[in-house]
Design a protein around this motif. Structure first.
Motif, PDB file in Angstrom:
ATOM      1  N   VAL A  13     -13.043  41.879  -3.711  1.00 14.73           N
ATOM      2  CA  VAL A  13     -11.691  41.336  -3.532  1.00 14.73           C
ATOM      3  C   VAL A  13     -11.022  41.113  -4.885  1.00 14.73           C
ATOM      4  CG1 VAL A  13     -10.369  39.353  -2.694  1.00 14.73           C
ATOM      5  CG2 VAL A  13     -12.228  40.285  -1.310  1.00 14.73           C
ATOM      6  N   PHE A  14     -11.785  40.574  -5.839  1.00 14.78           N
ATOM      7  CA  PHE A  14     -11.228  40.347  -7.174  1.00 14.78           C
ATOM      8  C   PHE A  14     -10.807  41.664  -7.823  1.00 14.78           C
ATOM      9  CE2 PHE A  14     -11.836  40.048 -11.791  1.00 14.78           C
ATOM     10  CZ  PHE A  14     -10.963  39.008 -12.086  1.00 14.78           C
ATOM     11  N   GLY A  15     -11.657  42.679  -7.700  1.00 18.28           N
ATOM     12  CA  GLY A  15     -11.343  43.975  -8.294  1.00 18.28           C
ATOM     13  C   GLY A  15     -10.122  44.620  -7.664  1.00 18.28           C
ATOM     14  N   VAL A  16     -10.033  44.539  -6.335  1.00 15.03           N
ATOM     15  CA  VAL A  16      -8.880  45.123  -5.648  1.00 15.03           C
ATOM     16  C   VAL A  16      -7.604  44.362  -6.011  1.00 15.03           C
ATOM     17  CG1 VAL A  16      -7.826  45.533  -3.389  1.00 15.03           C
ATOM     18  CG2 VAL A  16     -10.241  46.057  -3.753  1.00 15.03           C
ATOM     19  N   GLY A  17      -7.699  43.029  -6.091  1.00 20.13           N
ATOM     20  CA  GLY A  17      -6.529  42.241  -6.470  1.00 20.13           C
ATOM     21  C   GLY A  17      -6.059  42.551  -7.874  1.00 20.13           C
ATOM     22  N   LEU A  18      -7.010  42.658  -8.797  1.00 22.79           N
ATOM     23  CA  LEU A  18      -6.653  43.006 -10.174  1.00 22.79           C
ATOM     24  C   LEU A  18      -6.079  44.413 -10.249  1.00 22.79           C
ATOM     25  CD1 LEU A  18      -6.734  42.009 -13.112  1.00 22.79           C
ATOM     26  CD2 LEU A  18      -9.016  43.010 -13.311  1.00 22.79           C
ATOM     27  N   GLY A  19      -6.685  45.326  -9.490  1.00 18.53           N
ATOM     28  CA  GLY A  19      -6.167  46.691  -9.464  1.00 18.53           C
ATOM     29  C   GLY A  19      -4.770  46.771  -8.881  1.00 18.53           C
ATOM     30  N   ALA A  20      -4.487  45.911  -7.883  1.00 12.58           N
ATOM     31  CA  ALA A  20      -3.149  45.896  -7.283  1.00 12.58           C
ATOM     32  C   ALA A  20      -2.100  45.475  -8.305  1.00 12.58           C
ATOM     33  CB  ALA A  20      -3.128  44.959  -6.078  1.00 12.58           C
ATOM     34  N   LEU A  21      -2.450  44.504  -9.150  1.00 17.69           N
ATOM     35  CA  LEU A  21      -1.508  44.073 -10.187  1.00 17.69           C
ATOM     36  C   LEU A  21      -1.287  45.171 -11.226  1.00 17.69           C
ATOM     37  CD1 LEU A  21      -2.651  40.377 -10.796  1.00 17.69           C
ATOM     38  CD2 LEU A  21      -0.606  41.159  -9.600  1.00 17.69           C
ATOM     39  N   VAL A  22      -2.371  45.827 -11.622  1.00 20.08           N
ATOM     40  CA  VAL A  22      -2.259  46.904 -12.606  1.00 20.08           C
ATOM     41  C   VAL A  22      -1.471  48.081 -12.029  1.00 20.08           C
ATOM     42  CG1 VAL A  22      -3.584  48.562 -13.982  1.00 20.08           C
ATOM     43  CG2 VAL A  22      -4.390  46.206 -13.755  1.00 20.08           C
ATOM     44  N   PHE A  23      -1.564  48.253 -10.714  1.00 20.05           N
ATOM     45  CA  PHE A  23      -0.907  49.380 -10.055  1.00 20.05           C
ATOM     46  C   PHE A  23       0.609  49.205  -9.955  1.00 20.05           C
ATOM     47  CE2 PHE A  23       0.507  51.415  -6.022  1.00 20.05           C
ATOM     48  CZ  PHE A  23       0.277  52.738  -6.376  1.00 20.05           C
ATOM     49  N   VAL A  24       1.099  47.973 -10.125  1.00 21.14           N
ATOM     50  CA  VAL A  24       2.536  47.710  -9.934  1.00 21.14           C
ATOM     51  C   VAL A  24       3.418  48.592 -10.824  1.00 21.14           C
ATOM     52  CG1 VAL A  24       4.350  45.970 -10.191  1.00 21.14           C
ATOM     53  CG2 VAL A  24       2.227  45.393  -9.021  1.00 21.14           C
ATOM     54  N   PRO A  25       3.192  48.659 -12.153  1.00 22.50           N
ATOM     55  CA  PRO A  25       4.052  49.549 -12.958  1.00 22.50           C
ATOM     56  C   PRO A  25       3.896  51.019 -12.594  1.00 22.50           C
ATOM     57  CG  PRO A  25       2.247  48.658 -14.276  1.00 22.50           C
ATOM     58  CD  PRO A  25       2.244  47.908 -12.990  1.00 22.50           C
ATOM     59  N   VAL A  26       2.690  51.414 -12.163  1.00 17.57           N
ATOM     60  CA  VAL A  26       2.492  52.798 -11.720  1.00 17.57           C
ATOM     61  C   VAL A  26       3.310  53.060 -10.460  1.00 17.57           C
ATOM     62  CG1 VAL A  26       0.779  54.499 -10.977  1.00 17.57           C
ATOM     63  CG2 VAL A  26       0.174  52.792 -12.712  1.00 17.57           C
ATOM     64  N   PHE A  27       3.273  52.107  -9.542  1.00 14.20           N
ATOM     65  CA  PHE A  27       4.059  52.210  -8.310  1.00 14.20           C
ATOM     66  C   PHE A  27       5.547  52.329  -8.624  1.00 14.20           C
ATOM     67  CE2 PHE A  27       6.591  50.040  -5.073  1.00 14.20           C
ATOM     68  CZ  PHE A  27       6.203  50.689  -3.915  1.00 14.20           C
ATOM     69  N   LYS A  28       6.002  51.532  -9.596  1.00 12.32           N
ATOM     70  CA  LYS A  28       7.417  51.564  -9.980  1.00 12.32           C
ATOM     71  C   LYS A  28       7.800  52.928 -10.543  1.00 12.32           C
ATOM     72  CE  LYS A  28      11.485  49.942 -11.429  1.00 12.32           C
ATOM     73  NZ  LYS A  28      11.987  51.151 -12.105  1.00 12.32           N
ATOM     74  N   SER A  29       6.952  53.487 -11.399  1.00 13.69           N
ATOM     75  CA  SER A  29       7.274  54.773 -12.016  1.00 13.69           C
ATOM     76  C   SER A  29       7.175  55.926 -11.021  1.00 13.69           C
ATOM     77  CB  SER A  29       6.346  55.029 -13.206  1.00 13.69           C
ATOM     78  OG  SER A  29       4.994  55.098 -12.781  1.00 13.69           O
ATOM     79  N   LEU A  30       6.280  55.821 -10.042  1.00 14.98           N
ATOM     80  CA  LEU A  30       6.107  56.902  -9.070  1.00 14.98           C
ATOM     81  C   LEU A  30       7.187  56.904  -7.999  1.00 14.98           C
ATOM     82  CD1 LEU A  30       2.226  56.876  -8.492  1.00 14.98           C
ATOM     83  CD2 LEU A  30       3.568  58.529  -9.808  1.00 14.98           C
ATOM     84  N   THR A  31       7.590  55.721  -7.554  1.00 11.08           N
ATOM     85  CA  THR A  31       8.515  55.633  -6.419  1.00 11.08           C
ATOM     86  C   THR A  31       9.934  55.250  -6.815  1.00 11.08           C
ATOM     87  OG1 THR A  31       8.004  53.297  -5.995  1.00 11.08           O
ATOM     88  CG2 THR A  31       6.587  54.950  -4.948  1.00 11.08           C
ATOM     89  N   GLY A  32      10.086  54.589  -7.967  1.00 14.61           N
ATOM     90  CA  GLY A  32      11.404  54.101  -8.353  1.00 14.61           C
ATOM     91  C   GLY A  32      11.813  52.835  -7.627  1.00 14.61           C
ATOM     92  N   LEU A  33      10.925  52.290  -6.803  1.00 14.99           N
ATOM     93  CA  LEU A  33      11.222  51.062  -6.068  1.00 14.99           C
ATOM     94  C   LEU A  33      10.999  49.844  -6.964  1.00 14.99           C
ATOM     95  CD1 LEU A  33       9.517  51.935  -2.653  1.00 14.99           C
ATOM     96  CD2 LEU A  33      11.969  51.907  -3.151  1.00 14.99           C
ATOM     97  N   PRO A  34      11.599  48.706  -6.623  1.00 12.62           N
ATOM     98  CA  PRO A  34      11.420  47.498  -7.440  1.00 12.62           C
ATOM     99  C   PRO A  34       9.951  47.079  -7.511  1.00 12.62           C
ATOM    100  CG  PRO A  34      13.243  47.221  -5.896  1.00 12.62           C
ATOM    101  CD  PRO A  34      12.548  48.493  -5.514  1.00 12.62           C
ATOM    102  N   PRO A  35       9.535  46.461  -8.616  1.00 14.94           N
ATOM    103  CA  PRO A  35       8.127  46.067  -8.772  1.00 14.94           C
ATOM    104  C   PRO A  35       7.620  45.145  -7.674  1.00 14.94           C
ATOM    105  CG  PRO A  35       9.265  45.955 -10.882  1.00 14.94           C
ATOM    106  CD  PRO A  35      10.312  46.220  -9.846  1.00 14.94           C
TER     107      PRO A  35
END
Length: 226
Positions: A13-35
């Motif tokens: 759970v800790f790893g997935v949660g940390l990965g979700a936070l790290v993924f936010v800027p990647v998500f923003k750059s891939l989709t153009g949606l707000p963080p």
């Protein structure tokens, strides 16, 4: 020491949660949606994960996301989430751009626009108001740390004090001290407006004299040693 180590499911759970936070800027750059949309996606993944790994274990229900959310200020989080979603919807629909075009066409200068935003903040909370302003004017219109944004920050931050309903602190003050709207209007609003107007006048005077106002800590002489 072995008993103090995080359980394997906790590490997951800790790893997935940390990965979700790290993924936010990647998500923003891939989709153009707000963080914040990426953060909500990560929260959804964590929700599904905790429900799956603790399924059927009644004594571990407290480790699921719904139980964790019940221990935080959910109303405050939903308030800001609603603001972000509303402002994004207005921006996507082009309404904020139409408002900015109307203001530019009918109000002669940006100082009056910023001052008007401050007056409106006496009725509408400054958080959604500033968020809407950021949707109306992008950094190509007014660069970062420009006079307009500095004045908007001052006006929206202090204009809410002109009416007791204009800020969260004012509403809390009403509840704690049992102060009504009209008492505040008679006793405080005039003084607050005078301070608001004086602050704008002082800022414009500084700008007209071409004084350089520090916008970062590094520009303050005390911190630079000069």
């Amino acid at each position: 020491m072995a008993s103090e180590k995080m359980a394997p499911r906790g590490q997951l759970v800790f790893g997935v949660g940390l990965g979700a936070l790290v993924f936010v800027p990647v998500f923003k750059s891939l989709t153009g949606l707000p963080p914040y949309m990426g953060i909500l996606l990560g929260l959804g993944v964590l929700w599904i994960l905790t429900d799956a790994i603790h399924y059927g274990e009644s004594e571990r229900q407290k480790l699921k996301v719904p139980q964790a959310l019940s221990r935080i200020d959910t109303q405050g989080a939903l308030f800001f989430l609603g603001i972000l979603l509303s402002v994004s919807s207005l921006e996507a629909a082009g309404i904020l751009r139409e408002i900015s075009t109307y203001l530019d066409a009918n109000i002669p200068n940006v100082e009056l626009i910023a001052s008007a935003i401050g007056v409106v903040s006496a009725i509408i909370d400054n958080v959604p108001l500033v968020a809407a302003t950021m949707g109306m004017y992008d950094l190509t219109s007014f660069p970062q740390d420009s006079e307009f944004w500095q004045l908007v920050a001052f006006c929206a931050g202090t204009g809410g004090s002109m009416l007791i309903i204009g800020s969260a602190a004012g509403v809390a003050f009403m509840g704690m001290e049992k102060v009504d709207f009209f008492w505040y209007f008679r006793k405080v609003s005039g003084v607050a407006f005078a301070g608001y107007a004086a602050g704008i006048a002082a800022y414009l005077a500084v700008q007209s004299l071409h004084f350089s106002i520090p916008t970062t800590v590094a520009q303050i002489p005390f911190f630079t040693g000069s």
